[in-house]
Write an enzyme that holds these catalytic residues in place. Sequence first.
Site, short mmCIF file in Angstrom:
data_model
loop_
_atom_site.label_atom_id
_atom_site.label_comp_id
_atom_site.label_asym_id
_atom_site.label_seq_id
_atom_site.Cartn_x
_atom_site.Cartn_y
_atom_site.Cartn_z
N GLY A 29 0.78 -1.36 0.02
CA GLY A 29 0.08 0.11 -0.09
C GLY A 29 0.89 1.38 -0.05
N SER A 30 1.75 1.39 -0.78
CA SER A 30 2.77 2.68 -0.96
C SER A 30 2.01 3.69 -1.37
CB SER A 30 3.96 2.21 -1.73
OG SER A 30 3.39 1.87 -3.01
N LEU A 40 -11.07 -5.72 -11.36
CA LEU A 40 -12.51 -5.04 -11.15
C LEU A 40 -13.46 -5.61 -12.03
CD1 LEU A 40 -11.77 -1.54 -9.12
CD2 LEU A 40 -11.31 -4.00 -8.40
N ASN A 100 -6.28 4.36 -10.51
CA ASN A 100 -5.28 3.20 -10.21
C ASN A 100 -3.94 4.21 -10.86
OD1 ASN A 100 -4.11 0.67 -10.23
ND2 ASN A 100 -3.84 0.97 -12.31
N HIS A 147 -0.26 2.98 -12.40
CA HIS A 147 0.44 1.80 -13.25
C HIS A 147 1.84 2.32 -13.33
CE1 HIS A 147 0.98 -1.72 -15.37
NE2 HIS A 147 1.49 -0.63 -16.28
N GLU A 184 -13.22 -1.34 -17.37
CA GLU A 184 -13.36 -2.80 -17.38
C GLU A 184 -12.25 -3.50 -17.63
OE1 GLU A 184 -17.97 -2.59 -18.49
OE2 GLU A 184 -17.13 -4.18 -19.02
N1 LIG Z 1 -11.09 -3.54 -14.39
C1 LIG Z 1 -9.86 -3.28 -13.94
N2 LIG Z 1 -9.18 -3.90 -12.87
C2 LIG Z 1 -8.31 -3.59 -12.62
C3 LIG Z 1 -7.37 -2.40 -13.10
C4 LIG Z 1 -7.96 -1.95 -14.37
O1 LIG Z 1 -7.35 -1.08 -14.97
N3 LIG Z 1 -9.09 -2.23 -14.79
N4 LIG Z 1 -6.12 -2.08 -12.79
C5 LIG Z 1 -5.35 -3.25 -12.00
C6 LIG Z 1 -3.85 -2.98 -11.66
N5 LIG Z 1 -3.01 -3.44 -12.57
C7 LIG Z 1 -2.06 -2.50 -13.03
O2 LIG Z 1 -2.13 -1.08 -12.88
C8 LIG Z 1 -3.08 -4.79 -12.76
C9 LIG Z 1 -2.98 -5.53 -11.67
C10 LIG Z 1 -2.76 -6.91 -11.85
C11 LIG Z 1 -2.57 -7.43 -13.17
C12 LIG Z 1 -2.65 -9.11 -13.40
O3 LIG Z 1 -2.24 -9.37 -14.62
N6 LIG Z 1 -3.08 -9.55 -12.53
C13 LIG Z 1 -3.00 -11.19 -12.49
C14 LIG Z 1 -3.26 -11.66 -11.05
C15 LIG Z 1 -2.26 -11.63 -10.19
C16 LIG Z 1 -2.34 -12.01 -8.78
O4 LIG Z 1 -3.39 -12.73 -8.44
O5 LIG Z 1 -1.57 -11.68 -8.05
C17 LIG Z 1 -4.03 -11.72 -13.59
O6 LIG Z 1 -5.25 -11.11 -13.82
O7 LIG Z 1 -4.07 -13.09 -13.94
C18 LIG Z 1 -2.62 -6.68 -14.32
C19 LIG Z 1 -2.83 -5.32 -13.85
C20 LIG Z 1 -6.21 -3.62 -10.99
N7 LIG Z 1 -7.63 -4.16 -11.23
N1 LIG Z 2 -0.18 -2.94 -12.35
C1 LIG Z 2 -0.43 -2.72 -11.20
C2 LIG Z 2 0.61 -2.49 -10.37
O1 LIG Z 2 1.89 -2.91 -10.62
N2 LIG Z 2 0.64 -1.85 -9.43
C3 LIG Z 2 2.08 -1.17 -8.84
O2 LIG Z 2 2.39 -1.82 -7.54
C4 LIG Z 2 3.02 -1.28 -6.83
C5 LIG Z 2 2.60 -1.12 -5.44
O3 LIG Z 2 3.16 -1.81 -4.62
P1 LIG Z 2 2.87 -1.85 -3.14
O4 LIG Z 2 1.99 -3.05 -2.72
O5 LIG Z 2 4.60 -2.12 -2.62
O6 LIG Z 2 2.43 -0.52 -2.62
C6 LIG Z 2 2.85 0.34 -7.45
O7 LIG Z 2 4.06 0.64 -7.90
C7 LIG Z 2 2.10 0.22 -8.35
O8 LIG Z 2 2.21 1.00 -9.78
#
Ligand SMILES: Nc1nc2c(c(=O)[nH]1)N[C@@H](CN(C=O)c1ccc(C(=O)N[C@@H](CCC(=O)O)C(=O)O)cc1)CN2
Ligand SMILES: NCC(=O)N[C@@H]1O[C@H](COP(=O)([O-])[O-])[C@@H](O)[C@H]1O
Length: 193
Positions: A12-13, A92, A106, A108, A146
């Site tokens: 949660g940084s 989500l 979010n 990224h 989505e």
């Molecule tokens: N509907 C949306 N949901 C989420 C978004 C979004 O833009 N639309 N952003 C993500 C955050 N994210 C990138 O910023 C991101 C996080 C995770 C993944 C991913 O590939 N996850 C894996 C599962 C990983 C795990 O279980 O630890 C997967 O889906 O197979 C991609 C992008 C948050 N939600």
């Molecule tokens: N695509 C999603 C993703 O990679 N998010 C990234 O996870 C880090 C948060 O980590 P934390 O749990 O150490 O705060 C952040 O750098 C954020 O951009």
Amino acid sequence: MKRIGILASHNGSGFEAIQKACEQKILNAQVVLVISNNTDAKVLQKAANKNIPNFIVNAKKYPDENLDEKITNLMCEFRVDYIFLSGFMKKLEKNLIKSFKNRIINSHPALLPKFGGKGMYGTNVHKAVIKAKEKSSGCTVHYVNENYDEGEYILQKSFLLDENESVESLENKIKSLEATTIVEALKKVVNNS
Ligand SMILES: Nc1nc2c(c(=O)[nH]1)N[C@@H](CN(C=O)c1ccc(C(=O)N[C@@H](CCC(=O)O)C(=O)O)cc1)CN2
Ligand SMILES: NCC(=O)N[C@@H]1O[C@H](COP(=O)([O-])[O-])[C@@H](O)[C@H]1O
């Protein structure tokens, strides 16, 4: 004062940066709720230390419930205005996004649209950027739709990589950049709402 709900899977940084900005009255907002899908997430103790209500929502705890519906209900119960994804690793679903249309944000850790999408999270992103021999990287704060990482951008910041940039050094630089970029982006959103 706007009410912010946090979704986080690990440290949660981003939440920490937002909480600090709220305490310093840089952001006219307050974090009222923290939810994690991860029982061991350090963000839960960080929230507890600030007396912020915090909950675990995952299939292990709620095997027979729709987890996004559970999250939606909690966010509504705490009268959340904006949801911030602070390293939240799950996609989500449509109904949650519809319930908080243009109110889910979010960060990224890359310069979207490059290095986004399924599989692009955490150090996977930085490894891909370095493997691609990119000259720069940065972060993108965006609204959530989505699909992964395809929402409208709010703010994007970049910097040039060092010649011998490592995954670890890049991750640290990105997180540092995010700490200011997230707050700047939320100021834009919260102050214009
Ligand atoms: N509907 C949306 N949901 C989420 C978004 C979004 O833009 N639309 N952003 C993500 C955050 N994210 C990138 O910023 C991101 C996080 C995770 C993944 C991913 O590939 N996850 C894996 C599962 C990983 C795990 O279980 O630890 C997967 O889906 O197979 C991609 C992008 C948050 N939600
Ligand atoms: N695509 C999603 C993703 O990679 N998010 C990234 O996870 C880090 C948060 O980590 P934390 O749990 O150490 O705060 C952040 O750098 C954020 O951009």
